[in-house]
Design an enzyme around this catalytic site. Structure first.
Site, short mmCIF file in Angstrom:
data_model
loop_
_atom_site.label_atom_id
_atom_site.label_comp_id
_atom_site.label_asym_id
_atom_site.label_seq_id
_atom_site.Cartn_x
_atom_site.Cartn_y
_atom_site.Cartn_z
CD GLU A 53 11.82 -8.37 9.31
OE1 GLU A 53 12.37 -7.33 9.69
OE2 GLU A 53 11.01 -8.40 8.35
CG ASP A 71 10.28 -2.17 11.82
OD1 ASP A 71 9.09 -1.82 11.87
OD2 ASP A 71 10.94 -2.21 10.77
#
Ligand SMILES: *[C@@H]1O[C@H](CO)[C@@H](O)[C@H](O)[C@H]1NC(C)=O
Length: 148
Positions: A53, A71
């Site tokens: 990620e 995010d």
């Protein structure tokens, strides 16, 4: 003008403060916060998830044009559901924190929010990278030689 410059440097110093954890430092930090086996999820799953990620970068941010959300941080936690960045339409802020809290070098708040997500019905499936790179894989390499 002077005030703007000072503000600019302040913001810059906040943004360049981001920390990139090493794989094992991250694994040890998670373990010290009770993440090993939390909800039956092994440390290797979290290490795999964060590697794919954010590359373990606490300062990582990525904008999602579709949902106009962002995010944030080492776990890439989304502003639509979990934190408040003041600019995401229809945001929920289920972790009850400003998204900026997810960008700190100290990842205590990020871990608390990640646990909250893991507790939700989606579990780790909330993370696209976990599904793509970690689910149903042999993850032993992610904690290898970390002493955890
Ligand atoms: C996972 O991979 C490691 C080496 O990368 C191997 O030693 C281990 O046996 C594997 N585990 C399973 C369940 O296949």
């Amino acid at each position: 003008m002077k005030v703007l410059l000072i503000l600019g440097f302040l913001l810059l110093s906040v943004t360049v403060q981001a920390k990139v954890y090493s794989r094992c430092e991250f694994a040890r930090t998670l373990k010290s916060h009770g993440m090993d086996g939390y909800r039956g999820i092994s440390l290797a799953n979290w290490v795999c998830l964060a590697q794919h990620e954010s590359g373990f970068n606490t300062g990582a941010t990525n904008y999602n044009p579709g949902s106009r959300s962002t995010d944030y941080g080492i776990f890439q936690i989304n502003s639509k559901y979990w934190c408040n960045d003041g600019k995401t339409p229809g945001a929920v802020n289920a972790c009850g924190i400003p998204c900026s809290a997810l960008l700190k070098n100290d990842i205590t708040q990020a871990i608390t929010c990640a646990k909250r997500i893991a507790t939700s019905s989606q579990g780790l499936r909330a993370w696209v990278a976990w599904k793509a790179y970690c689910q149903n894989r042999n993850l032993s390499q992610y904690v290898r030689n970390c002493g955890v």
